[in-house]
Design an enzyme around this catalytic site. Structure first.
Site, mmCIF file in Angstrom:
data_model
loop_
_atom_site.group_PDB
_atom_site.id
_atom_site.type_symbol
_atom_site.label_atom_id
_atom_site.label_comp_id
_atom_site.label_asym_id
_atom_site.label_seq_id
_atom_site.Cartn_x
_atom_site.Cartn_y
_atom_site.Cartn_z
ATOM 1 N N ARG A 160 15.080 18.873 2.959
ATOM 2 C CA ARG A 160 15.222 20.269 3.377
ATOM 3 C C ARG A 160 15.263 20.368 4.894
ATOM 4 O O ARG A 160 15.963 21.200 5.446
ATOM 5 C CB ARG A 160 14.081 21.116 2.790
ATOM 6 C CG ARG A 160 14.308 21.471 1.324
ATOM 7 C CD ARG A 160 13.071 22.067 0.682
ATOM 8 N NE ARG A 160 12.002 21.090 0.562
ATOM 9 C CZ ARG A 160 10.747 21.282 0.948
ATOM 10 N NH1 ARG A 160 10.380 22.428 1.457
ATOM 11 N NH2 ARG A 160 9.854 20.317 0.816
ATOM 12 N N HIS A 195 3.781 19.116 -3.770
ATOM 13 C CA HIS A 195 5.003 18.990 -2.963
ATOM 14 C C HIS A 195 6.148 19.660 -3.706
ATOM 15 O O HIS A 195 6.306 19.444 -4.908
ATOM 16 C CB HIS A 195 5.303 17.513 -2.734
ATOM 17 C CG HIS A 195 6.319 17.252 -1.672
ATOM 18 N ND1 HIS A 195 7.639 17.632 -1.791
ATOM 19 C CD2 HIS A 195 6.211 16.663 -0.447
ATOM 20 C CE1 HIS A 195 8.296 17.279 -0.689
ATOM 21 N NE2 HIS A 195 7.457 16.688 0.140
ATOM 22 N N SER A 245 0.845 -1.192 0.000
ATOM 23 C CA SER A 245 0.000 0.000 0.000
ATOM 24 C C SER A 245 0.877 1.238 0.000
ATOM 25 O O SER A 245 2.029 1.202 0.420
ATOM 26 C CB SER A 245 -0.867 0.035 1.265
ATOM 27 O OG SER A 245 -1.693 -1.090 1.295
ATOM 28 N N GLU A 256 -6.060 9.292 4.261
ATOM 29 C CA GLU A 256 -6.017 10.338 3.234
ATOM 30 C C GLU A 256 -7.328 10.474 2.471
ATOM 31 O O GLU A 256 -7.685 11.561 2.016
ATOM 32 C CB GLU A 256 -4.848 10.095 2.259
ATOM 33 C CG GLU A 256 -4.674 11.245 1.292
ATOM 34 C CD GLU A 256 -3.427 11.163 0.427
ATOM 35 O OE1 GLU A 256 -2.482 10.427 0.787
ATOM 36 O OE2 GLU A 256 -3.388 11.846 -0.611
HETATM 37 C C1 LIG Z 1 5.814 9.454 -1.916
HETATM 38 C C2 LIG Z 1 5.050 9.873 -0.703
HETATM 39 C C3 LIG Z 1 5.722 10.124 0.489
HETATM 40 C C4 LIG Z 1 5.030 10.525 1.612
HETATM 41 N N1 LIG Z 1 5.715 10.798 2.755
HETATM 42 C C5 LIG Z 1 5.035 11.195 3.860
HETATM 43 C C6 LIG Z 1 5.726 11.481 5.068
HETATM 44 O O1 LIG Z 1 6.945 11.380 5.142
HETATM 45 N N2 LIG Z 1 5.008 11.875 6.138
HETATM 46 C C7 LIG Z 1 3.651 11.994 6.087
HETATM 47 O O2 LIG Z 1 3.062 12.352 7.081
HETATM 48 N N3 LIG Z 1 2.968 11.703 4.970
HETATM 49 C C8 LIG Z 1 3.631 11.318 3.855
HETATM 50 N N4 LIG Z 1 2.939 11.040 2.705
HETATM 51 C C9 LIG Z 1 1.485 10.963 2.756
HETATM 52 C C10 LIG Z 1 1.066 9.634 3.392
HETATM 53 O O3 LIG Z 1 1.995 8.651 3.069
HETATM 54 C C11 LIG Z 1 -0.290 9.165 2.929
HETATM 55 O O4 LIG Z 1 -1.208 10.194 3.015
HETATM 56 C C12 LIG Z 1 -0.771 8.010 3.804
HETATM 57 O O5 LIG Z 1 0.179 6.996 3.834
HETATM 58 C C13 LIG Z 1 -2.090 7.477 3.346
HETATM 59 O O6 LIG Z 1 -2.397 6.320 4.090
HETATM 60 P P1 LIG Z 1 -3.791 5.602 3.969
HETATM 61 O O7 LIG Z 1 -3.786 4.484 4.915
HETATM 62 O O8 LIG Z 1 -4.861 6.620 4.060
HETATM 63 O O9 LIG Z 1 -3.824 5.070 2.464
HETATM 64 P P2 LIG Z 1 -2.832 4.108 1.631
HETATM 65 O O10 LIG Z 1 -1.620 3.748 2.363
HETATM 66 O O11 LIG Z 1 -2.692 4.739 0.297
HETATM 67 O O12 LIG Z 1 -3.666 2.781 1.493
HETATM 68 C C14 LIG Z 1 -4.796 2.678 0.686
HETATM 69 C C15 LIG Z 1 -5.267 1.245 0.687
HETATM 70 O O13 LIG Z 1 -6.539 1.161 0.066
HETATM 71 C C16 LIG Z 1 -6.555 0.099 -0.856
HETATM 72 N N5 LIG Z 1 -7.576 0.429 -1.851
HETATM 73 C C17 LIG Z 1 -7.691 1.565 -2.585
HETATM 74 N N6 LIG Z 1 -8.794 1.526 -3.332
HETATM 75 C C18 LIG Z 1 -9.412 0.355 -3.073
HETATM 76 C C19 LIG Z 1 -10.614 -0.266 -3.529
HETATM 77 N N7 LIG Z 1 -11.416 0.317 -4.404
HETATM 78 N N8 LIG Z 1 -10.930 -1.496 -3.057
HETATM 79 C C20 LIG Z 1 -10.116 -2.115 -2.151
HETATM 80 N N9 LIG Z 1 -8.987 -1.560 -1.679
HETATM 81 C C21 LIG Z 1 -8.649 -0.344 -2.130
HETATM 82 C C22 LIG Z 1 -5.148 0.010 -1.356
HETATM 83 O O14 LIG Z 1 -4.873 -1.270 -1.864
HETATM 84 C C23 LIG Z 1 -4.378 0.285 -0.073
HETATM 85 O O15 LIG Z 1 -4.258 -0.892 0.681
HETATM 86 C C24 LIG Z 1 3.629 10.660 1.563
HETATM 87 C C25 LIG Z 1 2.951 10.395 0.383
HETATM 88 C C26 LIG Z 1 3.651 10.058 -0.763
HETATM 89 C C27 LIG Z 1 2.908 9.912 -2.044
#
Ligand SMILES: Cc1cc2nc3c(=O)[nH]c(=O)nc-3n(C[C@H](O)[C@H](O)[C@H](O)COP(=O)(O)OP(=O)(O)OC[C@H]3O[C@@H](n4cnc5c(N)ncnc54)[C@H](O)[C@@H]3O)c2cc1C
Ligand code: SF4
Ligand code: SF4
Ligand code: FES
Lengths: 249, 644
Positions: free
Chosen positions: B274, B258, B43, B395
């Site tokens: 940074r 970003h 993920s 998110e």
């Molecule tokens: C490159 C990068 C670096 C980052 N670094 C930082 C950082 O250093 N510090 C910070 O605070 N934030 C950071 N962020 C932001 C942060 O990582 C994300 O906002 C956060 O990890 C999101 O977590 P989540 O659990 O909401 O979703 P995700 O980790 O994106 O998980 C989403 C899940 O939903 C599943 N899914 C999606 N759609 C469906 C569907 N229709 N049916 C079934 N399953 C589905 C996927 O398979 C996955 O398992 C970063 C983001 C990026 C892009």
């Protein structure tokens, strides 16, 4: 610049009754900094809409895109075509269950290994939300982090001779995970527990030590050191067990 | 009859937010199933590099930090768009979440007592860490914060935290069905009872029925085409909510860019670059940020730094390249050891993907789509509006601690904190709810999806789905980016209204059984087009500049007219979206100057008390679910006065 690349790609859709494994050939004009991620997407979008493969982060971080590229298991997203000859052959990783074309089921395999080695911290301590965290020296934290960096891409298993003949072998990734837990002071499992887990043919004793895994690991994990650490620990435990036995006799 | 699977709690998404929430329910003895497009550890949370914020105050540059200061930074960072109570719940729980993750096994970087050399504002400086803090969780600097408070494991924080979390999921024996895609929620009379799901292994369509359903599907960055996000971040989760017609998506126009995506590829290099002392340079190798932001320099909030970079490029100071204009990130002075340990992923990314060695060379960077502050609107319990039994977090949600700009390190922290806090409400909801295994209802929803798939597979003519995708993302990239104008937004809105119609007519060339990647994508395109329109139209409507939403024709933040949150629904699937607005929540810190960014403000005309009195009234008038505790209970009055 200006090369026309030829991709020879393994194709097979196990969900289609009439499909048989085959090699498909595609041609693509090389562009600057083209990597296999972009190339495969172009092939899918323009030439083969049913083509299956896995990418998630496309940044060499998530471990989704392990495949055999000209015979070597590696991460496709960070492989540049400029480092490869005109003809590029792509096969799915061996060892794992094939889902279709270049897509294999690493996820389920790694979950099973996690269950088998109980890859969580074993502790009797309850979490106290009001208390300060338990201290750890930074050198230990860094050491754990080094081993924790494994992205479960499966390349080490694809490159491992033992794994091809012993399907329940834990492989470098599994052994590394155990090593990671062994060096963690928070995990309260004792030597007996580790010994039971690891001193089997699917554990460290199955490993023939040629270190193909170390050679292919795209994250440069210190597998050599981790194995040496496990072996030393196991030998020490084995030795004290022998002594106990001898004393009993 | 289709396959139906039942469970107490259905969690859609196996990133940090989904897994932590699943753990909360499983720990209470509830049956939980997690669905994910990919194996959980793949993920997108695993790709987060830099770290997560919590005011532990162990590092010497974090001394004196507390939850109130963290809250203040968050509210200012949001440009007052955040729900201040939610930001408070977050800041108060973040230290507990970090410690819990330490207990679960995260190898956090720890404080080492004694002197060490660091770079602060471009200068090499020696700081002395307290010996009595040795071994406690350390922190690095991030943008928009008064203290160093970002906890980290080198630049692989998301990876270690997600692996640790997933180990807990394994320990608790929580069922995970990976390579499964939720296509539609099953609901009736404002109650959600599960989801229709398509297997990406064999193409089977099945129904999951649950007491409580949770959406934790992450961001939608890929709708922009150029994004730091993983390729699976296509907005399928927020689309689930939008399809219901009743659940609103909030603040979709609030999109974060970003400052440091690398050129080309748009892969992220962390803000930690940074934070640890990296500098931004222009075509003349001149360090320009201090001219714009004398106080925060490279470490102002992301919206501000991205804007300043763009501004500077518009002055002709960008570097021209075959991949477009960019600036430089200079990390050379940090030295080989630092770059190969604390910024190792960054080092690898630069070397492998663009052949740049950051020890010796500048890294080409430009601002790139990164994060969505908006998403499925939920109340402080994480419960969605207008749909009982449906929760959202992470998110994909708009819980709304970020308002119009999220601080670096606050999102990963949010996933875990919301996982704890909202996770608890999810478990409570499931415990008091009976399972309604309404088979005929499920079948009805399944048939709808099967029909849609049949239609796509049988289409003889129609448009190419990948070309439609490119048209959508081009409109967003051109007109709904860092700087926005009424004219550009009109164009984007009209163009996207047209695309929303065109996506109904897609031709799928591949008829292959199984996962059929083209069909899978074709099933997502309507959601992508419609959400793109919400982003553009929301931005067109909002005639002010707030946080990451920056209108050249309305440069001031307007607290008289726009101190509110956009809510957008799509009531009739063929019609048009419906926009409404609600107060941002109870205000404690009155709107003021952020201390960076140099924006103008139009002050509120009413008093804070008057504003606050409207908050509850409006929720009641709209018949929305009451949160478990009354609004405002978690917001200690004027605690900020003690730290200013
Ligand atoms: C490159 C990068 C670096 C980052 N670094 C930082 C950082 O250093 N510090 C910070 O605070 N934030 C950071 N962020 C932001 C942060 O990582 C994300 O906002 C956060 O990890 C999101 O977590 P989540 O659990 O909401 O979703 P995700 O980790 O994106 O998980 C989403 C899940 O939903 C599943 N899914 C999606 N759609 C469906 C569907 N229709 N049916 C079934 N399953 C589905 C996927 O398979 C996955 O398992 C970063 C983001 C990026 C892009
Ligand atoms: S040890 Fe290396 S090769 Fe093996 S799974 Fe982990 S990262 Fe991949
Ligand atoms: S050393 Fe050889 S046998 Fe042992 S895990 Fe590595 S590749 Fe396999
Ligand atoms: S796609 Fe994530 S490692 Fe290649």
């Amino acid at each position: 610049m200006g090369r026309t690349l030829t991709f020879e790609i393994f194709r097979y859709n196990p969900t289609a009754d009439d499909d048989r494994p085959r090699i498909d050939i595609f041609q693509l004009e090389e562009t600057a900094r083209l990597n296999i991620f972009t190339a495969l997407n172009l092939i899918r979008e323009q030439q083969a809409p049913d083509f299956m493969f896995d990418f998630v982060c496309r940044a060499g971080i998530c471990g989704s895109c392990g495949m055999m590229i000209n015979g070597r298991p590696t991460l496709a997203c960070r492989t540049l075509t400029s480092d490869l000859p005109n003809t590029i052959t792509l096969y799915p990783l061996p060892f794992f269950k094939l889902l279709g074309d270049l897509s294999v089921d690493t996820g389920v395999w790694f979950r099973e290994v996690a269950e088998q080695i109980e890859s969580w911290i074993h502790t009797q301590t309850e979490f106290d939300p009001q208390a300060e965290e338990e201290r750890m020296d930074n050198a230990t934290a860094n050491k754990i982090y080094e081993a924790e960096r494994c992205i479960e891409c499966g390349c080490c298993l694809a490159g491992c001779a033992t794994a091809q003949v012993a399907p329940d072998f834990l492989g470098a990734a599994g052994l590394n995970r155990i090593g990671r837990l062994m060096i963690d002071p928070r995990d309260q499992r004792d030597e007996e527990d580790w010994f039971k887990l690891i001193s089997t043919d699917s554990g460290i004793f199955g490993c023939i030590g040629m270190m193909a895994c170390d050679d292919v690991c795209p994250k440069d994990l210190p597998l050599l050191e981790v194995f040496a650490y496990i072996r030393r620990k196991m030998a020490a435990i084995g030795f004290s067990k022998k002594k106990e036995k001898a004393a009993a006799v | 009859m289709s396959n139906i699977i039942t469970t107490d709690v259905l969690v859609i998404g196996a990133g940090l937010a989904g897994e932590r929430a699943a753990i909360a329910s499983a720990s209470e003895g509830l049956d939980v199933i997690i669905l994910s497009l990919v194996p959980p550890r793949r993920s997108h949370s695993s790709a987060a590099q830099g770290g997560m914020q919590a005011s532990l105050g162990n590092s010497v540059k974090g001394k004196g930090d507390n939850t109130t200061i963290h809250w203040l930074d968050t509210v200012k960072g949001s440009d007052w768009g955040a729900d201040q109570e939610v930001a408070r719940i977050f800041a108060d729980n973040a230290p507990i979440a970090m410690r819990e993750m330490a207990h679960f096994g995260v190898p956090w970087n720890r404080v080492e007592g004694g002197p060490r050399e660091v770079y602060i504002k471009g200068k090499k400086t020696t700081i002395v860490e307290d010996y009595d803090k040795e071994g406690l969780i350390a922190a690095r600097d991030f943008g928009g914060t008064a203290k160093w408070r970002t906890c980290y494991t080198a630049d692989g924080t998301g990876h270690t935290v997600l692996y640790t979390m997933d180990n807990m999921v394994v320990q608790l024996g929580i069922t995970v069905h990976d390579r499964m895609e939720a296509l539609r929620l099953i609901h009736k009379d404002g109650k959600c009872v599960g989801a229709v799901v398509r297997s990406l292994r064999d193409g089977e369509i099945l129904a999951y029925m649950s007491k409580t359903t949770v959406i934790a599907t992450g961001g939608y960055g890929r709708i922009y085409g150029e994004s730091t996000n993983a390729v699976i971040n296509e907005g399928t989760g927020s689309w689930l909510a939008l399809q219901t017609g009743v659940v609103p998506l909030a603040n979709m126009e609030a999109v974060q860019f970003h400052p440091t995506g690398i050129v080309p590829t748009d892969i992220l290099v962390t803000e930690g670059c940074r934070g640890d002392g990296g500098l931004l340079l222009d075509v003349d190798e001149y360090r320009f940020m201090p001219d714009y932001e004398p106080e925060k320099q490279e470490l102002a909030s992301r919206d501000v730094v991205s804007r300043r970079m763009k501004e500077h490029m518009l002055k002709g100071k960008g570097v021209q390249s075959p991949y477009g204009e960019h600036l430089w990130l200079d990390l050379r002075h940090l030295g080989e050891t630092h770059l190969k340990t604390k910024l190792r992923e960054v080092y690898d990314i630069c070397m492998y993907f663009i052949g740049v060695n950051p020890i010796k060379d500048f890294v080409p960077v430009r601002p790139t789509q990164h994060y969505s502050m908006g998403g499925i609107r939920v109340n402080k319990d994480g419960h969605t509006y207008n749909m009982e039994g449906l929760f959202a977090l992470g998110e994909v949600s708009c819980w709304d601690m970020h308002g119009f700009n999220r601080l670096g390190g606050n999102s990963l922290a949010e996933t875990v904190v919301a996982g704890m806090v909202v996770g608890k409400q999810i478990a409570e909801h499931a415990k008091k709810t009976a399972l309604v295994a309404d088979v005929s209802l499920a079948e009805q929803f399944v048939q709808k999806e099967k029909k849609k798939i049949g239609h796509l597979l049988n289409s003889v003519d129609g448009e190419n789905v990948y070309e439609l995708r490119d048209e959508i993302s081009n409109l967003l990239k051109t007109h709904v980016h860092i700087f926005r104008t009424g004219e550009g937004l009109e164009k984007a809105t009209t163009g996207l209204q047209n695309l929303v119609k065109r996506v109904e007519n897609v031709k799928v060339r591949s008829k292959a059984p199984g996962m059929n990647p083209e069909l899978s994508f074709a099933l997502r395109i309507e959601g992508m087009a419609k959400q793109a329109l919400l982003i553009a139209q929301g931005a067109l409507n909002r005639k002010e500049s707030r946080g990451a939403h920056s209108r050249e024709d309305y440069p001031a933040r307007d607290d008289t007219k726009w101190l509110n949150r956009t809510l957008a629904r799509w009531p009739d699937s063929h019609g048009e979206p419906l926009f409404e607005y609600e107060p941002v929540g109870v205000l404690d810190l009155p709107p003021g100057d952020r201390g960076y960014g140099g924006g103008q403000q139009i002050s509120m005309e009413i008093t804070v008390e008057e504003y606050n009195s409207r908050v509850d009234e409006e929720q009641k008038a709209k018949g929305r679910l009451d949160p478990v505790e009354p609004t405002g209970t978690r917001l200690p009055k004027e605690a900020w006065k003690e730290v200013l």
